[in-house]
Design a protein around this motif. Structure first.
Motif, PDB file in Angstrom:
ATOM      1  N   SER A 166       0.844  -1.210   0.000  1.00  0.00           N
ATOM      2  CA  SER A 166       0.000   0.000   0.000  1.00  0.00           C
ATOM      3  C   SER A 166       0.873   1.251   0.000  1.00  0.00           C
ATOM      4  CB  SER A 166      -0.928   0.003   1.211  1.00  0.00           C
ATOM      5  OG  SER A 166      -0.173  -0.023   2.411  1.00  0.00           O
ATOM      6  N   LEU A 167       2.127   1.095   0.387  1.00  0.00           N
ATOM      7  CA  LEU A 167       3.080   2.208   0.388  1.00  0.00           C
ATOM      8  C   LEU A 167       3.228   2.822  -1.001  1.00  0.00           C
ATOM      9  CD1 LEU A 167       6.552   2.301   2.080  1.00  0.00           C
ATOM     10  CD2 LEU A 167       6.431   2.557  -0.396  1.00  0.00           C
ATOM     11  N   HIS A 169       1.020   3.520  -3.251  1.00  0.00           N
ATOM     12  CA  HIS A 169       0.026   4.566  -3.485  1.00  0.00           C
ATOM     13  C   HIS A 169       0.328   5.795  -2.625  1.00  0.00           C
ATOM     14  CE1 HIS A 169      -3.654   6.446  -4.642  1.00  0.00           C
ATOM     15  NE2 HIS A 169      -4.190   6.389  -3.438  1.00  0.00           N
ATOM     16  N   GLU A 170       0.811   5.552  -1.420  1.00  0.00           N
ATOM     17  CA  GLU A 170       1.129   6.665  -0.520  1.00  0.00           C
ATOM     18  C   GLU A 170       2.302   7.484  -1.059  1.00  0.00           C
ATOM     19  OE1 GLU A 170       1.927   4.702   3.144  1.00  0.00           O
ATOM     20  OE2 GLU A 170      -0.044   3.713   3.186  1.00  0.00           O
ATOM     21  N   ARG A 171       3.294   6.807  -1.609  1.00  0.00           N
ATOM     22  CA  ARG A 171       4.507   7.489  -2.053  1.00  0.00           C
ATOM     23  C   ARG A 171       4.359   8.073  -3.458  1.00  0.00           C
ATOM     24  NH1 ARG A 171      10.369   5.839  -0.035  1.00  0.00           N
ATOM     25  NH2 ARG A 171      11.686   7.123  -1.385  1.00  0.00           N
ATOM     26  N   TRP A 172       3.611   7.376  -4.320  1.00  0.00           N
ATOM     27  CA  TRP A 172       3.408   7.850  -5.693  1.00  0.00           C
ATOM     28  C   TRP A 172       1.909   7.877  -5.995  1.00  0.00           C
ATOM     29  CZ3 TRP A 172       7.256   4.083  -4.693  1.00  0.00           C
ATOM     30  CH2 TRP A 172       8.568   4.531  -4.855  1.00  0.00           C
ATOM     31  N   PRO A 173       1.171   8.815  -5.401  1.00  0.00           N
ATOM     32  CA  PRO A 173      -0.289   8.816  -5.501  1.00  0.00           C
ATOM     33  C   PRO A 173      -0.823   8.999  -6.918  1.00  0.00           C
ATOM     34  CG  PRO A 173       0.508  10.870  -4.520  1.00  0.00           C
ATOM     35  CD  PRO A 173       1.679   9.953  -4.593  1.00  0.00           C
ATOM     36  N   HIS A 174      -0.027   9.536  -7.824  1.00  0.00           N
ATOM     37  CA  HIS A 174      -0.530   9.810  -9.170  1.00  0.00           C
ATOM     38  C   HIS A 174      -0.107   8.750 -10.194  1.00  0.00           C
ATOM     39  CE1 HIS A 174      -1.870  13.585  -7.602  1.00  0.00           C
ATOM     40  NE2 HIS A 174      -0.649  13.956  -7.269  1.00  0.00           N
ATOM     41  N   ARG A 177      -2.067   2.042 -10.682  1.00  0.00           N
ATOM     42  CA  ARG A 177      -1.703   0.703 -10.215  1.00  0.00           C
ATOM     43  C   ARG A 177      -2.701  -0.317 -10.750  1.00  0.00           C
ATOM     44  NH1 ARG A 177      -2.711   1.015  -4.415  1.00  0.00           N
ATOM     45  NH2 ARG A 177      -4.245   2.516  -5.151  1.00  0.00           N
ATOM     46  N   ASP A 197      -5.328  -0.530  -0.877  1.00  0.00           N
ATOM     47  CA  ASP A 197      -5.983   0.768  -1.016  1.00  0.00           C
ATOM     48  C   ASP A 197      -6.433   0.983  -2.461  1.00  0.00           C
ATOM     49  OD1 ASP A 197      -7.008   3.234  -0.468  1.00  0.00           O
ATOM     50  OD2 ASP A 197      -5.082   4.255  -0.250  1.00  0.00           O
TER      51      ASP A 197
END
Length: 614
Positions: A166-167, A169-174, A177, A197
């Motif tokens: 899930s990290l 999405h947190e680190r590269w939200p744009h 996936r 997520d």
């Protein structure tokens, strides 16, 4: 659950599909999933093994700017995946512990300088600070999380390292996936969404059906002999996988088959790593090899011509069974899933659940999964109907499983069940004793054994009341009573049997119990393992068959020169289509499925020469 967007297929995606991969059109929901990713959206893709999941992230990675990062759980298979892409002219690489420091640094430089289309990384490496910092230095097109069911503790192959993904999405939200798996119930799918997520992801759920696979489940009766007959009579010289529950059983089975003239190798986690790697490499690169393995083998296997998957021990869950059988027939040609199981399998797995270190919730979950697997084994209905219903898909009878082809009989087993339950009750109530299945059957059949004499069980009122059924028939009855929860395997570690709350209704005659019995035709077929007839739809006439065999020989030579499995050069299905079509020019050859621009340029003239010569 997000709905599937009605997105038109991106023309750039279709161009990549045709020119790179050599396919005219996307299949099923592939095009919609590809377009979702190209547009920057997230996706959860559930497609059966061999259903074309990899194209759902490979094509967008080639269309979008940057490098597609693929999270793959198996280091041993990354090389083959990268080899296959390289043959297509795709700039692909991997990072894993098998590389030297210089090799890894070369890959890292290629990524940072934008020279890679796809980069495969194992999850435990991806989540290191060093790797995350490396990814920050380049441009990421997308993240593809393969074998996404590994994130789910409801699933059959849970891997703790997946929990940290899930990290991403947190680190590269744009960065879009895509999570992909071939097997997921509604509970597993929901956990994938939560753990990764993916609440806003569009879900693409294809049919789980693999109609080319024939499912057959037989009762154990000297299982090594049964397995040998199945392979020799129905799949001689063909590639297959034999799954066993334990490492010792893997090695014994492989040695037995080899002694009987079958080209068989073992694979399990206890073998030295070089031996495992060598055996896996041989399986991928050689024709007609049989791999005897624990479930540690198989995830991510891309070998398309596996003609059978056999289980000689009962799988622990329907999800695991479906995932493993899906490794057969990835090329769409007729294949078989063969399973032999018996009473001891049920006893052993029940005991393993009871003795596991998990809490009560875990044990109940494992018990429910085993119950579903037993239900599949004991059903009198279509196997495929029952199997797909587990994943929430409804179909009618398939006509291509053992219960459809040779329907079993349903018979009233209430009285035999009462005899068994009475024997278990009296042994406990009158003597304070509990015994396993073998002794209970001896008592029911009135068989004088040293153990019967020792405990004076011939004096029991139930002694000899079951002489009308054979030992094999009684084992079937006992197996089905355990499967239906009417008998329990005790917690004493010896496999002794005890009554359950549900037993009372049967003993009192309040519940009629219908049991499964193989028809005489099915039993005879299982004992002699009839040979199969290949459907006419895949048969080639003699002239086309000669071209096909010549093309296979040519392909084997090319694959050997390149150091890759033969299917990396071309699949059998592509060679068959070439043999039928007899292309006379490169333009004709370009219209054959599986012949993209790179392969047309590299192999086109050689193929035309083979066709003309034969």
């Amino acid at each position: 659950m997000s709905t599937i967007p009605d997105t038109p297929i991106d023309p750039r995606a279709l161009s990549v599909l045709q020119q790179v991969f050599g396919y005219e059109q996307f299949r099923g929901q592939q095009g919609a999933a590809v377009s979702q990713l190209i547009a920057g959206g997230d996706a959860l893709v559930l497609m059966p093994t061999g259903g074309g999941k990899s194209l759902c992230y490979q094509v967008p990675a080639l269309v979008r700017e940057g490098t597609g990062i693929v999270v793959s759980p198996l280091i041993a298979l990354m090389q083959d995946q990268v080899d296959a892409l390289t043959e297509l002219g795709v700039r692909a690489a991997y990072l894993n512990s098998s590389q030297t420091l210089d090799e890894a640094r070369a890959v890292e430089r290629a990524y940072v300088t934008g020279q890679l289309d796809l980069l495969y990384v194992a999850p435990e490496r991806l989540l290191t600070e060093r790797c995350l910092a490396l990814l920050d230095r380049g441009r990421i097109a997308l993240f593809a999380i393969d074998e996404a069911h590994c994130v789910s503790q409801w699933g059959h192959d849970f891997r703790p390292e997946y929990m940290g993904l899930s990290l991403l999405h947190e680190r590269w939200p744009h960065v879009p996936r895509i999570a992909l798996t071939a097997t997921a119930t509604a509970a597993t799918r929901q956990e994938i969404v939560e753990r990764l997520d993916l609440y806003e992801a569009a879900q693409f759920v294809a049919s789980f059906d693999r109609p080319n696979i024939r499912y057959r489940i037989v009762e154990k009766d000297d299982v090594r002999r049964q397995l040998l007959a199945f392979i020799k009579n129905e799949h001689a010289g063909e590639a297959g996988i034999v799954y066993c529950l334990s490492r010792s059983r893997v090695e014994e089975t492989a040695a037995y088959l080899a002694a009987q003239g079958i080209n068989a190798l073992p694979y399990h986690a206890g073998l030295p790593a070089p031996v495992r790697a060598a055996n896996q490499s041989r399986f991928l690169r050689e024709d007609g090899l049989v791999m005897c393995a624990t479930i540690a083998f198989g995830m991510g296997i891309d070998k398309p011509d596996v003609r059978f998957v056999a289980h000689i021990d009962l799988p622990k869950s329907v999800e695991g069974y479906y995932q493993e059988t899906g490794r057969a027939g990835r090329d769409g040609l007729p294949s078989q899933a063969w399973l032999a199981y018996g009473l001891q399998d049920v006893v052993q797995l029940r005991r393993m659940i009871d003795e596991s270190d998990g809490d009560d919730v875990h044990k109940r979950r494992m018990g429910a999964q085993l119950d579903a697997m037993l239900g599949l084994c004991e059903t009198v209905e279509c196997r495929r109907t029952r199997l797909l219903a587990y994943f929430g898909q409804q179909i009618g009878p398939c006509g291509n499983c053992d219960t459809c082809l040779t329907p079993p009989e349903a018979w009233d087993g209430t009285v035999p069940a009462q005899k068994v339950l009475s024997a278990v009750y009296r042994l406990w109530k009158e003597r304070g004793q509990r015994f396993g299945a073998g002794h209970i059957i001896d008592v029911l059949r009135g068989k004088k054994t040293p153990r019967v004499d020792q405990h004076q069980h011939e004096t029991l009122s139930v002694f000899g009341v079951g002489a009308d059924l054979s030992e094999r028939e009684w084992r079937s009855v006992l197996r089905q009573l355990i499967a239906q929860g009417l008998l329990a395997v005790d917690h004493d570690g010896f496999g002794t049997l005890a009554l359950t709350e549900a037993s009372r209704a049967v003993l009192k005659g309040e519940h009629t119990l219908m049991l499964r019995r193989e028809s005489p035709k099915a039993a005879a077929r299982a004992s002699r393992s009839e040979g199969r007839a290949k459907p006419a739809a895949i048969a080639l006439d003699p002239a086309d068959e000669a071209v096909f065999l010549a093309l296979r020989a040519w392909r084997a030579s090319v694959a050997k020169d390149h150091g890759v499995p033969a299917y990396v050069i071309f699949h059998d299905a592509t060679l068959r289509e070439i043999a039928r079509a007899r292309p006379g020019s490169l333009d004709d050859l370009a219209h054959v499925n599986g012949v993209g621009d790179r392969k047309l340029q590299a192999y086109g003239e050689a193929i035309l020469e083979q066709v003309e010569a034969h």
